[in-house]
Design an enzyme around this catalytic site. Structure first.
Site, PDB file in Angstrom:
ATOM      1  NE  ARG A  16       0.749   7.749  -2.834  1.00  0.00           N
ATOM      2  CZ  ARG A  16       0.245   7.384  -1.649  1.00  0.00           C
ATOM      3  NH1 ARG A  16       0.157   8.245  -0.655  1.00  0.00           N
ATOM      4  NH2 ARG A  16      -0.162   6.156  -1.459  1.00  0.00           N
TER       5      ARG A  16
ATOM      6  CD  GLU B 211      -4.805   3.374  -7.161  1.00  0.00           C
ATOM      7  OE1 GLU B 211      -4.591   3.997  -8.218  1.00  0.00           O
ATOM      8  OE2 GLU B 211      -4.043   3.441  -6.183  1.00  0.00           O
TER       9      GLU B 211
ATOM     10  NE  ARG C  74       4.036   9.422  -6.730  1.00  0.00           N
ATOM     11  CZ  ARG C  74       3.107   8.484  -6.578  1.00  0.00           C
ATOM     12  NH1 ARG C  74       1.890   8.699  -7.035  1.00  0.00           N
ATOM     13  NH2 ARG C  74       3.369   7.361  -5.954  1.00  0.00           N
TER      14      ARG C  74
END
Length: 187
Positions: free
Chosen positions: A50, A58, A92
């Site tokens: 990330r 999004e 992540r």
């Protein structure tokens, strides 16, 4: 004189070692969205990353697909350096991704108008300036009059999901009266 020579030799040795330091390079093998990618380590381990300090729209949001395509075009299949090894609540790795030519992917997304500086997690003046320039030049998502930051978009989607669940639970239960009961009630 001897101290100066010894100091100079030590300094040259430190610089030489620092310059020849082997940095681990990863191959970008997947782009999940504008700010999340999959890297393959030299030992063939897959790492989901990330991008730190930035937040792209999004995928279902305006410019979400454009941000993903921009990230893919910029770094898919290329070798990159990963700076940072913190992890988020989803497991992540959170960090900066830098191309071999020195291009910082995180900064480039903001510079080209495909991401916001994620101010909750970033105090970088450089990112703030890059975002301001992208806004002024109406690049990427800044073409919209009033773009919705992804953190607000996610919050709104979550609220709508919760409201939907509440409506399902609160639906009145229509109980049917039995015929026998209906007959006795009517006069």
């Amino acid at each position: 004189m001897l101290k100066k020579s010894l100091f100079l030799c030590l300094l040259v040795l430190i610089i030489f070692i620092g310059c020849n330091k082997n940095e681990t390079l990863y191959k970008v093998v997947g782009v999940k969205d504008g700010d999340t990618m999959v890297l393959l380590s030299p030992d063939k381990q897959s790492i989901t990353v990330r991008l730190a300090e930035v937040d792209c729209p999004e995928k279902s949001q305006a410019f979400g697909q454009a941000a993903k395509q921009f990230t893919s075009a910029l770094c898919f299949g290329k070798m990159v350096k990963l700076v940072g090894n913190q992890h988020d609540r989803y497991g992540r790795t959170v960090g900066e991704v830098v191309l071999e030519n020195g291009t910082n992917v995180n900064h480039e997304l903001v510079k080209q108008g495909y991401a916001w500086q994620y101010r909750t997690y970033s105090k970088s003046m450089e990112l703030a300036m890059l975002e301001q320039q992208a806004r002024q030049n109406r690049l990427g998502l800044w073409q919209d009059e009033n773009p919705t930051p992804p953190w607000n978009f996610r919050k709104e989607e979550k609220t709508q999901r919760v409201e939907k669940k509440v409506k399902k639970v609160k639906k009145p239960n229509k109980k049917r009266r039995s015929r026998k009961h209906q007959d006795t009630v009517a006069f």
